[in-house]
Scaffold this motif. Structure first.
Motif, mmCIF file in Angstrom:
data_model
loop_
_atom_site.group_PDB
_atom_site.id
_atom_site.type_symbol
_atom_site.label_atom_id
_atom_site.label_comp_id
_atom_site.label_asym_id
_atom_site.label_seq_id
_atom_site.Cartn_x
_atom_site.Cartn_y
_atom_site.Cartn_z
ATOM 1 N N PRO A 155 39.355 25.694 -38.207
ATOM 2 C CA PRO A 155 38.859 24.377 -37.776
ATOM 3 C C PRO A 155 38.271 24.405 -36.369
ATOM 4 C CG PRO A 155 40.983 24.157 -38.867
ATOM 5 C CD PRO A 155 40.768 25.621 -38.661
ATOM 6 N N GLU A 156 38.955 25.103 -35.451
ATOM 7 C CA GLU A 156 38.453 25.173 -34.082
ATOM 8 C C GLU A 156 37.166 25.984 -34.009
ATOM 9 O OE1 GLU A 156 38.252 24.561 -29.923
ATOM 10 O OE2 GLU A 156 39.149 23.499 -31.612
ATOM 11 N N LEU A 157 37.082 27.081 -34.756
ATOM 12 C CA LEU A 157 35.851 27.870 -34.787
ATOM 13 C C LEU A 157 34.680 27.030 -35.272
ATOM 14 C CD1 LEU A 157 36.736 31.438 -36.148
ATOM 15 C CD2 LEU A 157 35.683 30.877 -33.958
ATOM 16 N N SER A 158 34.904 26.237 -36.299
ATOM 17 C CA SER A 158 33.849 25.388 -36.834
ATOM 18 C C SER A 158 33.396 24.367 -35.794
ATOM 19 C CB SER A 158 34.326 24.687 -38.103
ATOM 20 O OG SER A 158 33.295 23.931 -38.677
ATOM 21 N N ARG A 159 34.351 23.751 -35.082
ATOM 22 C CA ARG A 159 33.995 22.776 -34.042
ATOM 23 C C ARG A 159 33.205 23.444 -32.919
ATOM 24 N NH1 ARG A 159 39.137 20.624 -35.404
ATOM 25 N NH2 ARG A 159 40.190 21.938 -33.858
ATOM 26 N N LEU A 160 33.667 24.619 -32.499
ATOM 27 C CA LEU A 160 32.977 25.330 -31.428
ATOM 28 C C LEU A 160 31.578 25.747 -31.858
ATOM 29 C CD1 LEU A 160 35.912 27.575 -30.157
ATOM 30 C CD2 LEU A 160 34.887 25.635 -28.948
ATOM 31 N N ALA A 161 31.445 26.147 -33.126
ATOM 32 C CA ALA A 161 30.136 26.552 -33.637
ATOM 33 C C ALA A 161 29.150 25.391 -33.549
ATOM 34 C CB ALA A 161 30.260 27.050 -35.075
ATOM 35 N N ASP A 162 29.608 24.171 -33.849
ATOM 36 C CA ASP A 162 28.719 23.013 -33.770
ATOM 37 C C ASP A 162 28.214 22.801 -32.344
ATOM 38 O OD1 ASP A 162 28.795 22.372 -36.436
ATOM 39 O OD2 ASP A 162 30.433 20.941 -36.248
ATOM 40 N N HIS A 163 29.096 22.975 -31.350
ATOM 41 C CA HIS A 163 28.694 22.786 -29.957
ATOM 42 C C HIS A 163 27.753 23.891 -29.485
ATOM 43 C CE1 HIS A 163 31.106 19.315 -28.809
ATOM 44 N NE2 HIS A 163 32.144 19.835 -29.445
ATOM 45 N N ARG A 164 28.050 25.120 -29.856
ATOM 46 C CA ARG A 164 27.266 26.236 -29.311
ATOM 47 C C ARG A 164 25.856 26.296 -29.882
ATOM 48 N NH1 ARG A 164 27.845 31.468 -32.185
ATOM 49 N NH2 ARG A 164 27.820 32.500 -30.175
ATOM 50 N N VAL A 165 25.595 25.690 -31.036
ATOM 51 C CA VAL A 165 24.240 25.715 -31.594
ATOM 52 C C VAL A 165 23.441 24.467 -31.247
ATOM 53 C CG1 VAL A 165 24.987 27.156 -33.516
ATOM 54 C CG2 VAL A 165 24.899 24.683 -33.819
ATOM 55 N N SER A 166 24.074 23.519 -30.541
ATOM 56 C CA SER A 166 23.383 22.284 -30.180
ATOM 57 C C SER A 166 22.852 22.389 -28.756
ATOM 58 C CB SER A 166 24.328 21.079 -30.285
ATOM 59 O OG SER A 166 23.729 19.929 -29.728
ATOM 60 N N ARG A 167 21.525 22.251 -28.606
ATOM 61 C CA ARG A 167 20.939 22.347 -27.267
ATOM 62 C C ARG A 167 21.304 21.150 -26.401
ATOM 63 N NH1 ARG A 167 14.511 22.043 -27.914
ATOM 64 N NH2 ARG A 167 14.948 23.671 -29.446
ATOM 65 N N TYR A 168 21.832 20.082 -27.014
ATOM 66 C CA TYR A 168 22.162 18.879 -26.271
ATOM 67 C C TYR A 168 23.651 18.757 -25.944
ATOM 68 C CZ TYR A 168 17.487 17.553 -27.773
ATOM 69 O OH TYR A 168 16.137 17.530 -28.007
ATOM 70 N N SER A 169 24.477 19.665 -26.455
ATOM 71 C CA SER A 169 25.911 19.543 -26.219
ATOM 72 C C SER A 169 26.263 19.956 -24.798
ATOM 73 C CB SER A 169 26.692 20.420 -27.210
ATOM 74 O OG SER A 169 28.064 20.424 -26.867
ATOM 75 N N PRO A 170 26.991 19.111 -24.049
ATOM 76 C CA PRO A 170 27.416 19.517 -22.701
ATOM 77 C C PRO A 170 28.440 20.652 -22.739
ATOM 78 C CG PRO A 170 28.454 17.445 -23.338
ATOM 79 C CD PRO A 170 27.454 17.765 -24.405
ATOM 80 N N ARG A 171 28.996 20.910 -23.918
ATOM 81 C CA ARG A 171 29.998 21.972 -24.053
ATOM 82 C C ARG A 171 29.385 23.279 -24.549
ATOM 83 N NH1 ARG A 171 35.036 21.133 -27.489
ATOM 84 N NH2 ARG A 171 35.393 23.156 -26.507
ATOM 85 N N ARG A 172 28.059 23.366 -24.562
ATOM 86 C CA ARG A 172 27.427 24.518 -25.208
ATOM 87 C C ARG A 172 27.902 25.847 -24.613
ATOM 88 N NH1 ARG A 172 20.881 25.463 -25.971
ATOM 89 N NH2 ARG A 172 21.051 27.198 -27.430
ATOM 90 N N ASP A 173 27.846 25.987 -23.286
ATOM 91 C CA ASP A 173 28.223 27.265 -22.654
ATOM 92 C C ASP A 173 29.704 27.553 -22.813
ATOM 93 O OD1 ASP A 173 25.617 27.679 -21.911
ATOM 94 O OD2 ASP A 173 25.875 26.926 -19.866
ATOM 95 N N SER A 174 30.532 26.548 -22.568
ATOM 96 C CA SER A 174 31.975 26.776 -22.678
ATOM 97 C C SER A 174 32.375 27.027 -24.124
ATOM 98 C CB SER A 174 32.754 25.578 -22.118
ATOM 99 O OG SER A 174 32.477 24.392 -22.853
ATOM 100 N N ALA A 175 31.691 26.353 -25.066
ATOM 101 C CA ALA A 175 32.005 26.558 -26.484
ATOM 102 C C ALA A 175 31.675 27.986 -26.910
ATOM 103 C CB ALA A 175 31.243 25.562 -27.343
ATOM 104 N N THR A 176 30.569 28.515 -26.395
ATOM 105 C CA THR A 176 30.202 29.896 -26.720
ATOM 106 C C THR A 176 31.265 30.852 -26.222
ATOM 107 O OG1 THR A 176 27.837 29.405 -26.683
ATOM 108 C CG2 THR A 176 28.489 31.700 -26.333
ATOM 109 N N SER A 177 31.739 30.638 -24.997
ATOM 110 C CA SER A 177 32.780 31.501 -24.436
ATOM 111 C C SER A 177 34.072 31.401 -25.243
ATOM 112 C CB SER A 177 33.034 31.118 -22.974
ATOM 113 O OG SER A 177 34.067 31.901 -22.421
ATOM 114 N N GLU A 178 34.456 30.193 -25.623
ATOM 115 C CA GLU A 178 35.679 30.009 -26.404
ATOM 116 C C GLU A 178 35.539 30.590 -27.798
ATOM 117 O OE1 GLU A 178 37.279 25.984 -26.298
ATOM 118 O OE2 GLU A 178 36.211 25.653 -24.410
ATOM 119 N N TYR A 179 34.343 30.440 -28.374
ATOM 120 C CA TYR A 179 34.067 30.977 -29.713
ATOM 121 C C TYR A 179 34.262 32.490 -29.717
ATOM 122 C CZ TYR A 179 31.266 31.653 -34.029
ATOM 123 O OH TYR A 179 30.813 31.994 -35.285
ATOM 124 N N ILE A 180 33.647 33.160 -28.765
ATOM 125 C CA ILE A 180 33.797 34.612 -28.664
ATOM 126 C C ILE A 180 35.242 34.981 -28.359
ATOM 127 C CG2 ILE A 180 33.091 36.648 -27.334
ATOM 128 C CD1 ILE A 180 30.349 35.310 -26.992
#
Length: 404
Positions: A155-180
């Motif tokens: 579930p968390e991976l799926s949520r992070l994936a949504d943020h990291r692929v969205s150019r408008y998400s303020p969590r994009r960079d942090s989500a990528t780091s958490e995803y990895i």
């Protein structure tokens, strides 16, 4: 569907079909330069796309320079953004894990997962969201089995994936780091006690010859394809069939067409609109133009798959995996009897999708189970009400309400 003109032309769609502008460009000038920004060249012609993707000697798949001239480094284990011997070495490590024979051993597991998720979908009540209750969970659970990833991480991976692929998400960079970070934790655990999943198998067979960073990159590459590409193809493929009832009826009447249907649905939906950009290493004359060394090329897989084209063979070599509004003018319509092997949804050349056998099997099991369980399957909302993800790396639908 209203189109925003800040969306690249190959990402704009009328439902699942190309917009008229893309068809017109492909017919008039299928290779053209764009002033400023990146990429500098845009290619829509199928044969030209094949030529570029097959030419690993003159075109690099490494990340292109950014606007400030900085060239980002790909992750050491990236299968999509490495060249030459580095890429060949990674493929030699991973390819034995994705043979057709090995994938067939996973079919009983996939069948069980599909059956359980269909139970969940049925209990959800009508209309039920096919994305939430079926497409994404099926892809995620298969991924967990394949990698040896804890199911609780999904579930968390799926949520992070949504943020990291969205150019408008303020969590994009942090989500990528958490995803990895999830894959970093997985690799550390597998180093201590290698399991039966992909990471554990690579550690047992290659030990310190494969680094932790390479293992993390390999796992991330596989996860990107499974969590996004496969789940979106399940949902959009279902939508395409529901919007083409004559094709759905034919598939129900002739289930032996399922393998061809899977190929056709991958081609028709083309969830990855464009593969990773290619950078010319030398001056290349192609399609009547000269692409100069250092210039960047975007190859539109969507246009190559959906604008008029001829036959051909599959590529050999990581990448990749319809609408209601007719068949998009001159674009090819949905035809599950089409001779397979000519689309580019799985890439081409040395970067041809390493997980192709996995994707094909997973889609076949998912579509077969879904259509057998629900003979009265139909859309639970008007097609015009559906909301699509146009700016994400993978084209998709946010929700897909269905009835039966």
């Amino acid at each position: 569907m209203t189109q925003s003109f800040d969306i690249p032309i190959d990402k704009r769609r009328n439902m699942l079909d190309p917009v008229p502008e893309l068809l017109e460009i492909s017919a008039r000038k299928p290779l053209f330069g764009r002033p400023g920004g990146m990429p500098q060249w845009f290619v829509t012609d199928r044969e030209l796309v094949r030529q570029i993707l097959a030419d690993a000697e003159r075109f690099s798949s490494m990340p292109p320079p950014e606007q400030d001239g900085h060239r980002p480094d790909p992750h050491p284990g990236s299968l999509l953004q490495t060249d030459g011997e580095q890429h060949a070495r990674l493929r030699r490590l991973v390819a034995p894990m994705f043979t057709v024979r090995r994938m067939k051993t996973l079919e009983p597991m996939m069948t069980r997962i599909v059956a359980r998720r269909l139970d969940v979908l049925e209990r959800a009540g009508r209309p039920a969201d096919l994305m939430r209750h079926f497409a994404r969970p099926v892809s995620g659970l298969v991924l967990a089995e394949l990698l040896g990833l804890p199911r609780d991480d999904l579930p968390e991976l799926s949520r992070l994936a949504d943020h990291r692929v969205s150019r408008y998400s303020p969590r994009r960079d942090s989500a990528t780091s958490e995803y990895i970070g999830h894959f970093r934790k997985l690799v550390a655990a597998q180093r201590r006690d290698p399991g039966e999943g992909l990471a554990g198998a690579l550690i047992r067979e290659h030990g310190d010859a494969v680094s932790d960073e390479e293992l993390i990159g390999i796992c991330e590459s596989v996860a990107n394809g499974s969590l996004e590409n496969t789940s979106e193809t399940i949902a959009l493929g279902t939508l395409a069939l529901l919007c083409h009832p004559e094709q759905l009826a034919l598939l129900r009447e002739r289930p032996e067409l399922m393998d061809r249907a899977v190929e056709e649905l991958m081609r028709y939906t083309s969830v990855v609109a464009a593969v990773s950009p290619r950078t010319a290493l030398v001056d290349v004359e192609i399609g009547g133009e000269v692409i100069k060394a250092g210039e960047v090329v975007s190859c539109s897989v969507f246009a190559a798959n959906r604008c008029p084209y001829g036959g051909g063979d599959d590529g050999a070599g990581d990448g990749g995996s319809g609408g209601d509004g007719g068949d998009g003018g001159a674009a090819d319509g949905l035809d599950i009897t089409r001779e397979p092997g000519s689309h580019l949804a799985l890439g081409y050349g040395v970067h041809f999708c390493l997980g192709a056998a996995l994707a094909r099997l997973q889609l076949r099991v998912a579509f077969t189970g879904l259509l057998e369980r629900f003979p009265g399957l139909r859309l639970g909302a008007g097609a015009e009400e559906l909301r699509f993800r146009l700016l994400a790396p993978q084209f998709g639908v946010e929700t897909l309400p269905v009835l039966w």
